[in-house]
Structure formats: structure tokens, C-alpha cells
Design an enzyme around this catalytic site. Structure first.
Site, PDB file in Angstrom:
ATOM      1  N   HIS A 114      49.411  59.298  39.486  1.00  0.00           N
ATOM      2  CA  HIS A 114      48.359  58.786  40.358  1.00  0.00           C
ATOM      3  C   HIS A 114      47.269  59.822  40.597  1.00  0.00           C
ATOM      4  O   HIS A 114      46.085  59.483  40.670  1.00  0.00           O
ATOM      5  CB  HIS A 114      48.969  58.353  41.692  1.00  0.00           C
ATOM      6  CG  HIS A 114      48.045  57.554  42.554  1.00  0.00           C
ATOM      7  ND1 HIS A 114      47.694  56.250  42.279  1.00  0.00           N
ATOM      8  CD2 HIS A 114      47.386  57.876  43.698  1.00  0.00           C
ATOM      9  CE1 HIS A 114      46.866  55.804  43.210  1.00  0.00           C
ATOM     10  NE2 HIS A 114      46.666  56.775  44.080  1.00  0.00           N
TER      11      HIS A 114
ATOM     12  N   SER B 189      42.761  50.941  42.856  1.00  0.00           N
ATOM     13  CA  SER B 189      43.875  50.003  43.014  1.00  0.00           C
ATOM     14  C   SER B 189      44.730  50.377  44.215  1.00  0.00           C
ATOM     15  O   SER B 189      44.791  51.539  44.616  1.00  0.00           O
ATOM     16  CB  SER B 189      44.747  50.015  41.758  1.00  0.00           C
ATOM     17  OG  SER B 189      45.329  51.293  41.571  1.00  0.00           O
ATOM     18  N   HIS B 190      45.390  49.386  44.774  1.00  0.00           N
ATOM     19  CA  HIS B 190      46.439  49.590  45.773  1.00  0.00           C
ATOM     20  C   HIS B 190      47.548  48.589  45.478  1.00  0.00           C
ATOM     21  O   HIS B 190      47.955  47.804  46.337  1.00  0.00           O
ATOM     22  CB  HIS B 190      45.880  49.438  47.187  1.00  0.00           C
ATOM     23  CG  HIS B 190      46.186  50.614  48.063  1.00  0.00           C
ATOM     24  ND1 HIS B 190      46.616  50.505  49.368  1.00  0.00           N
ATOM     25  CD2 HIS B 190      46.155  51.948  47.813  1.00  0.00           C
ATOM     26  CE1 HIS B 190      46.810  51.709  49.885  1.00  0.00           C
ATOM     27  NE2 HIS B 190      46.538  52.603  48.952  1.00  0.00           N
TER      28      HIS B 190
ATOM     29  N   TYR C 123      46.494  61.929  36.404  1.00  0.00           N
ATOM     30  CA  TYR C 123      46.094  61.164  35.216  1.00  0.00           C
ATOM     31  C   TYR C 123      46.662  61.791  33.939  1.00  0.00           C
ATOM     32  O   TYR C 123      46.039  61.751  32.874  1.00  0.00           O
ATOM     33  CB  TYR C 123      44.559  61.058  35.126  1.00  0.00           C
ATOM     34  CG  TYR C 123      43.935  60.249  36.226  1.00  0.00           C
ATOM     35  CD1 TYR C 123      43.656  58.905  36.039  1.00  0.00           C
ATOM     36  CD2 TYR C 123      43.637  60.812  37.464  1.00  0.00           C
ATOM     37  CE1 TYR C 123      43.090  58.143  37.046  1.00  0.00           C
ATOM     38  CE2 TYR C 123      43.084  60.063  38.482  1.00  0.00           C
ATOM     39  CZ  TYR C 123      42.812  58.727  38.269  1.00  0.00           C
ATOM     40  OH  TYR C 123      42.265  57.975  39.273  1.00  0.00           O
TER      41      TYR C 123
END
Length: 759
Positions: free
Chosen positions: A48, A94-95, A51
Site C-alpha cells: 500500500h 481506493s478504500h 508500491y
């Protein structure tokens, strides 16, 4: 430090690190890490934050452009010059995993986090959009997730005071246990008011501002870097809890603090909290000036709970917090501003010049780490995984003959599909008009448009991705996601400018998933280069899988594209829907028609086919130019692209999406093809590069002349009528509708599919 657990390989592996990574950490430090240091490395080297499995591929994307004020990854968000001393800050993130286990808070904090990325750059958020994916609405658990996510987005955005102006929502079985919640924020800032997320200047004080630090969200970054499973329900504490009213105060205080000129650097505390903000700001300072670092004392950090350890304080992801580097001697100016807004602001450390991140707690140094060893582009690991193509095992459809089909019934059935039907139930929960900049209600333009006050300009924005296309053909699907986003923006009359992306995929250690990822990024890059829309930043979300048929199945690869465009004169805005009876209906674009990848094929034959639609990027670029030109010359009255559901759905939407001005149509499609399935393709193909426009009859010649100049096929296919709707092929009627029939099929099908009365 003696009370901390003993650190060894087993403990490191429990933190998500592998043997090689643990050995590298020991080598960097020249010793075994402390427990707090292990926690810091584990979150910063998680997928996260680092990367590590994607950065090598992401670096192939185009990241340069004349209008870019920052490059991808340099700051909290992309920054694009739009003239008049103004810039747009925008980003999508994003979540997903938090929303899977706690949909309301997961979605709400996704909204809060992305807005903080924008205002920490000095920009005021002016709009947000979302891109959502769920499993089948027949599943009670899915209905629970939809309800929670939509309420979470709406409640946070409405309370925070930023309009949610657009988005998309799709339903596919592969998202049943792993929904996707992607949120984009857009902000405006004057050039001289931007702030960098950089720590520099030895002795400059470091402040933590905003909410106090609790135990919520600890290891949230690590949680987002692993597969979801039934055990993930136990990780609800990894989901942060948001407070939009606290964030509103934080926003206003921060923009006022920036205006004092005393802020040197500023970063949101998102994933990995205090750990990521201190290490990333330090690393940027070292990169830009040659030396830097931060030293903090956790005893000075306002804690929400008693007895919090250094490990917990560093890894907490409590929301509505930021890190500020102030000009030495002026920190009181910043503190006074935050005090005025009843927001905490406390000095917890200072900038150093020894290139270290140093953390003290209870009089001891609990972490002392070379700052650059923690971050992407520094010491964080980089991997290139094995990529192997695996063709989808979806069968080709055995099409029945046209003469056995009821095209009216099929069209109405298609309009009522959850992936196509009106999303009014969703966007009616969002305040799209707060701040009074939104030009048209949701759904009435192909991209959302807000006015830029003090100018004649408008800012267009859109999120797009057809995941089914990417599943069938990752490279073409990635390119189509960019092309459709740009096409939607151009339909409003705006010129596409730049892109942010949110790349949602399965487990990168699976070769077929990594192939999808690499190929989709290649397609995105090709399209962005063709359209001159550079990538400004974004987010990668791996490990998105769901349990289907007794095994683990990756989601459809979903590289969501967020794009902005500029409308030079808001008076030239073009809406999607028909404007007046008597107008000619013109179809731009004439690709070869195929049903592959279409919603119709899934509905009628139970398969998406074997390939995505084809995409011609040169044609798409010319089509964008044509649409912008036609709008600037006021030659067209409406424009709506042909996408999900094909031409039949496009015509119906142009008829009914504006409930206050519903008009009909008479269309006659010419078809020289003699095959027995030609009508199905004419009505329901999702072939790319097509737009339906409506034009004053006296201006058709000028429109066709402009289209010919750019080699865009254009032909009159019918006219707008006061009421009723009909489609013919080669003069033979194939479907006739009352407007109310179209509206009934389209208008409330999503609510029915979701059984909202049960929620």
C-alpha cells in the site's frame, strides 16, 4: 525498550515482511530493529505504501506535460495549470478493504482522506466523484455493503461541504466479497498558494495538527496489502473512524495557516499515519536539498487513549490529522490560527540535517532509521513479478437470428439492468449543489462540470472503467477506460487535460494477475500519450479477491481512470439529452460492430464473449477534437457517447435522463450487412468511438463538414420528436416505445434490484 517484544524473523513475517526484506532491514540498520522500527518498516514497505510490486510498471506511464506543475508522485496530488493563475489539484484513491469489513466508515474515511490530500497542497476541494463495484444485488450481504458505502460517502461529503458531482457503479459476481470504493477529489488553488509535502530547514519545528491519536486504524496499510478473507472481519479495528465536522474545521484552519506564509511543508496523515508523513516528508527534503530528516518526541503527541506505546502512536491511522513543518520562530502564528478554529496544533519535533527519522518516547530513542530507506524510490524494495497471459474461459455466444427476437422487450430489459438503469437513488443521497458551482444536475452531462468562479471557464471531470472489457482484453480495456473518460469530457465541450488512476487488481504474485496489470497499464499509457493527457498520480490496490465456487477468484481487473478537462467558456457547455423537437440526430463514428464485451451479450446469452470491443486511439483523438470544436462553434445541442448497452440505450438515455425535458426520437439505421444478427449489433453493440449528437437541421451541413475534416464518419439517423420513440433498420420498424415505458424500465430498476425496502 526492554518491554517491547523480541524482534526476529518470525515476528517480521507476521508483520508481512519476507525473509529477504527482514535481512535487508538488519543490513540497513546494522543491527536488529526495535519493535517500533519493525512496525515502521512493515507499513512503509507494505504494498500500500511502497508500491513494491507495481512501481517498475508505473514508471512506464507518461508523466510529463506542459500544463503539469508537479510530476506524478512528487506531492500529495497532481497539480495542473488551467490559466488565470489557477491550478487544479486532483487525485483518486481506493478504500476497498476497509469498506469490505465496515462499509460505512470505510467509505466515509476514504472520502475524508482523499480530500485531505487536496487541501494539504493549499487547494480548496470543490468536487468529488466515486467509482464503485459490488457483487450481485441479489445477495443480502451485497445490499448491506451498497447501503453502507453510499451512506458513508454521502454523509461525509455532505457534512464536509464538498459536492459529490459524479461517478459510476457496477455490479458483477466477482466483487461479491471484495467491493471497490474509489474516490476522487478535485480542488482549486492559486499558484502562489500551493504547499509542498517537504520537510527542510534544520531547526524548523514539526507540528501535529488536528484530532488526537488513538488506536484506530493501526496496521491499516498492512491490512490493505493482503488478501481479504472471512478472518478479515476480525480486523475492524484496522478501519479508521471519520469525523467530517472535525475535517471541515481542519480544512479552514489549514488554508488560513497557509495564508500566513509560515508553513514550510505539509502532509496528510493517511496510510501509516505519523510514520508515513514523517518519513516521506523527510525523504523529499533530502532529495530536494541534499540533507534533512525529522526528530520527534511521542510524549508530546496528543493521545486519545492512555498507555499508548510508541508502536501504536507511530502506526495509528486516526483520521483528520496532518503534519506541518513551520518556519522557525513563526510556529506560534500557526498554532494561533488552529486555536482560533478550535483545532489542536502541537510542536512534537524538528527538522534535522542528519538524514534520519528519529523517534523518542519516554526519554528513549525507540526508532532511528535512515529516512530514505523507508520510501518508494529510496530503500523500499522493488519487484517485477512473473507475468503470464491466461485467456478468459468465457465462451463465444451462439447468437440466434434477429427475426426470432422482440427488440422492444430486449431494449426495455436492458434499460432495467442494474449496470445501466438510473443511478438516481445513489446520487440523490449526495449533495451535488453545495458551494453553488455545479452547472447541471447529476446525469445530465456526460461528465460533471463546475464553473470556476471569477472566470468564464468550466472544469469537467469524470471517472470511468468498464472492468469487463479489461478482463477480456487487458491492454485494450485499459486504453478504452482512458478513451471513454476523454470522450465523455469532450462531449461536454471540454478539452481533456490530465489523468489520475486507481488500479484495482488481484494478487500480484499470481502470474495471470500480474499480466493483467502490466497489460492494462500499457494500454493506459498508449491512450494517455495519444491524447496528451499525462498521469499525475494515483493509487494501486492489489489483493482484491473474492470467494466464488469454493475457491478464491480475483476481481475483474479494474483500472479506474479519473480525468479532468477544461471548458474555455461555460456558455458552450453541451448537455447529454435532447434539447428540442425537430433537431436532426447524427451518429458520429462508424466502427465495425461487435457484441463482444456487451451488457446485452451477458443478459441474453450468459457470456461476455471472448474479447473486448476494439479501440482506435487516433480516431478517438480526432473525435475529441471534433466535439470540442462543435461545442465552441455552438453547432450542436446535445452529445452523448455510445457505451454500456449500445445505441438503443444511448438514444433512450438522451430521451429520458432529464426528467424536466423528456423528448422522443425517430431513428432509421442503414445496414448493408445481410447476416441474420445485424439488428442485434446495430442496437446493442458497444463498439467504441461513437457519439450521438442532436443538431439544428440548418446546421447539419456545417457539422458534417467539420467531421469530414477530421475523418470522422457522420450521418443523420433520425430526428427528435415531441413524444414517442421508434427505431427502424433499413426502413423496417424494429421497436416502438412510449416515453413512459422507457422511463419506467430505466427509472427505478436499481432500487428494485437492491430490495431497498428491506434495508
Amino acid at each position: 525498550m526492554s518491554t517491547e517484544p523480541e524482534v526476529n524473523l518470525k515476528l517480521a513475517q507476521e508483520h508481512g515482511l519476507n525473509e529477504e526484506e527482514y535481512a535487508k532491514i538488519c543490513e540497513i540498520l546494522g543491527r536488529t530493529p526495535s519493535f517500533t522500527e519493525l512496525g515502521i518498516y512493515s507499513v512503509m514497505w507494505s504494498e500500500h505504501c511502497s508500491y513494491k510490486n507495481s512501481i517498475a510498471v508505473l514508471k512506464t506511464l507518461p508523466r510529463d506535460g506542459a500544463s503539469l506543475l508537479t510530476q506524478a508522485g512528487e506531492e500529495n496530488a497532481g497539480l495542473v495549470d488551467i490559466g488565470d493563475n489557477l491550478a487544479v489539484a486532483f487525485k483518486i484513491e481506493s478504500h476497498n478493504h476497509p469498506s469490505a469489513v465496515e462499509p460505512y466508515q470505510g467509505a466515509a474515511t476514504g472520502v475524508g482522506g482523499i480530500h485531505r490530500d487536496i487541501f494539504t497542497m493549499g487547494a480548496r476541494p470543490v468536487a468529488s466523484l466515486d467509482s464503485l463495484r459490488f457483487g450481485s444485488p441479489r445477495d443480502p450481504r451485497v445490499r448491506y455493503l451498497v447501503d453502507g458505502v453510499v451512506r458513508g460517502i454521502g454523509d461525509y461529503g455532505n457534512s464536509f461541504g464538498v459536492p459529490t458531482v459524479g461517478g459510476e457503479i457496477y455490479f458483477e459476481d466477482c466483487y461479491t466479497g471484495n467491493p471497490l470504493v474509489n474516490v476522487m477529489s478535485v480542488g482549486l488553488v492559486e499558484h502562489h498558494k500551493t504547499v509542498s509535502a517537504t520537510a527542510w530547514g534544520k531547526g524548523n519545528p514539526v507540528l501535529i495538527v488536528g484530532s488526537s491519536t488513538g488506536r484506530d486504524g493501526i496496521h491499516g496499510a498492512t491490512f490493505a496489502s493482503e488478501d481479504l478473507s472471512e478472518a478479515s472481519e476480525d480486523k475492524r479495528p484496522s478501519v479508521q473512524v471519520g469525523d467530517p465536522f472535525a475535517e471541515k474545521l481542519l480544512l479552514e484552519a489549514t488554508l488560513e495557516a497557509i495564508a500566513t506564509g509560515a508553513v514550510v511543508g505539509l502532509q496528510d496523515m493517511g496510510a501509516a499515519g505519523l510514520t508515513s508523513s514523517t518519513s516521506e516528508m523527510s525523504a523529499r527534503g533530502i532529495e530536494k536539498t541534499g540533507s534533512g530528516g525529522i526528530e520527534i518526541d511521542l510524549d508530546l503527541t496528543p493521545a486519545r487513549e492512555k498507555g499508548m506505546t510508541a508502536y501504536e502512536l507511530m502506526l495509528s491511522e486516526s483520521q483528520e490529522r496532518m503534519l506541518i513543518v513551520a518556519e522557525k520562530g513563526r510556529e506560534h502564528e500557526i498554532i494561533d490560527v488552529y486555536k482560533k478554529w478550535d483545532v489542536s496544533a502541537v510542536v512534537i519535533g524538528q527538522v534535522t540535517d542528519d538524514n534520519m527519522l528519529r523517534v523518542r518516547h519516554h526519554g528513549e530513542v525507540v526508532a532511528e532509521i535512515p529516512a530514505t530507506s523507508l520510501v518508494l524510490g529510496g530503500g523500499a524494495p522493488v519487484y517485477i513479478r512473473e507475468a503470464v497471459e491466461k485467456k478468459p474461459d468465457t465462451p463465444a455466444a451462439d447468437l440466434v437470428a434477429d427475426d426470432s427476437l422482440d427488440f422492444k422487450a430486449l431494449s426495455l430489459q436492458l434499460l432495467s439492468r442494474p449496470n445501466i438503469a438510473s443511478k438516481a437513488w445513489v446520487y440523490q443521497q449526495y449533495d451535488s449543489m453545495v458551494q453553488t458551482n455545479t452547472v447541471t444536475p447529476a446525469g445530465q452531462t456526460d461528465a460533471a462540470v463546475i464553473r470556476i468562479k471569477g472566470t468564464k471557464k468550466g472544469l469537467a471531470m469524470k471517472t470511468d472503467c468498464n472492468s469487463r472489457y479489461v478482463y477480456l482484453n487487458p491492454k485494450a480495456g485499459g486504453a478504452i477506460a482512458v478513451a471513454e473518460c476523454a470522450r465523455n469530457i469532450a462531449c461536454t465541450g471540454a478539452k481533456p487535460l490530465a489523468v489520475t488512476n486507481c488500479l484495482n487488481f488481484g494478487n500480484p504474485y499470481k502470474p495471470e494477475v500480474y499480466f493483467q496489470f502490466k497489460s492494462a497499464v500499457e494500454g493506459i499509457g498508449d491512450a494517455c500519450r495519444m491524447f496528451d493527457t499525462p498521469i499525475t498520480g494515483g493509487n494501486v490496490s492489489f489483493y482484491n479477491e473474492t470467494s466464488l465456487g469454493g475457491g478464491r477468484t480475483a476481481i475483474y481487473p479494474t483500472p479506474t481512470i479519473g480525468m479532468i478537462g477544461l471548458l474555455d467558456n461555460i456558455d458552450n457547455l453541451v448537455e447529454s439529452t435532447f434539447r428540442k423537437a425537430g433537431d436532426a440526430i447524427v451518429l458520429l463514428g462508424a466502427p465495425e460492430l461487435s457484441l463482444d464485451g456487451s451488457e446485452y451479450l451477458v443478459m441474453q446469452y450468459g457470456t461476455p464473449g471472448t474479447d473486448s470491443p476494439a479501440v482506435d486511439l487516433n480516431h478517438e483523438k480526432n473525435l475529441q477534437e471534433l466535439l470540442v470544436t462543435l461545442a465552441s462553434k455552438k453547432l450542436i445541442n446535445s452529445a452523448h457517447d455510445v457505451s454500456d448497452g449500445g445505441l438503443a440505450v444511448t438514444l433512450a438515455e438522451k430521451s429520458i435522463m432529464n426528467r424536466e425535458r423528456m423528448l422522443g426520437f425517430e431513428v432509421d439505421l442503414e445496414c448493408s450487412c445481410k447476416e441474420g444478427t445485424a439488428i442485434q449489433k446495430q442496437l446493442f453493440s458497444e463498439a467504441q468511438g461513437r457519439v450521438v449528437i442532436s443538431v439544428d437541421p440548418g446546421r447539419v451541413g456545417a457539422v458534417i463538414e467539420e467531421a469530414d475534416r477530421l475523418n470522422i464518419p457522420g450521418r443523420v439517423i433520425g430526428k427528435v420528436t415531441p413524444e414517442g420513440a421508434s427505431i427502424a433498420v433499413n426502413g423496417k420498424p424494429v421497436a416502438e416505445f412510449m416515453i413512459d415505458e422507457l422511463l419506467h424500465a430505466y427509472g427505478h430498476a436499481l432500487e428494485s434490484a437492491l430490495h431497498l425496502e428491506e434495508l
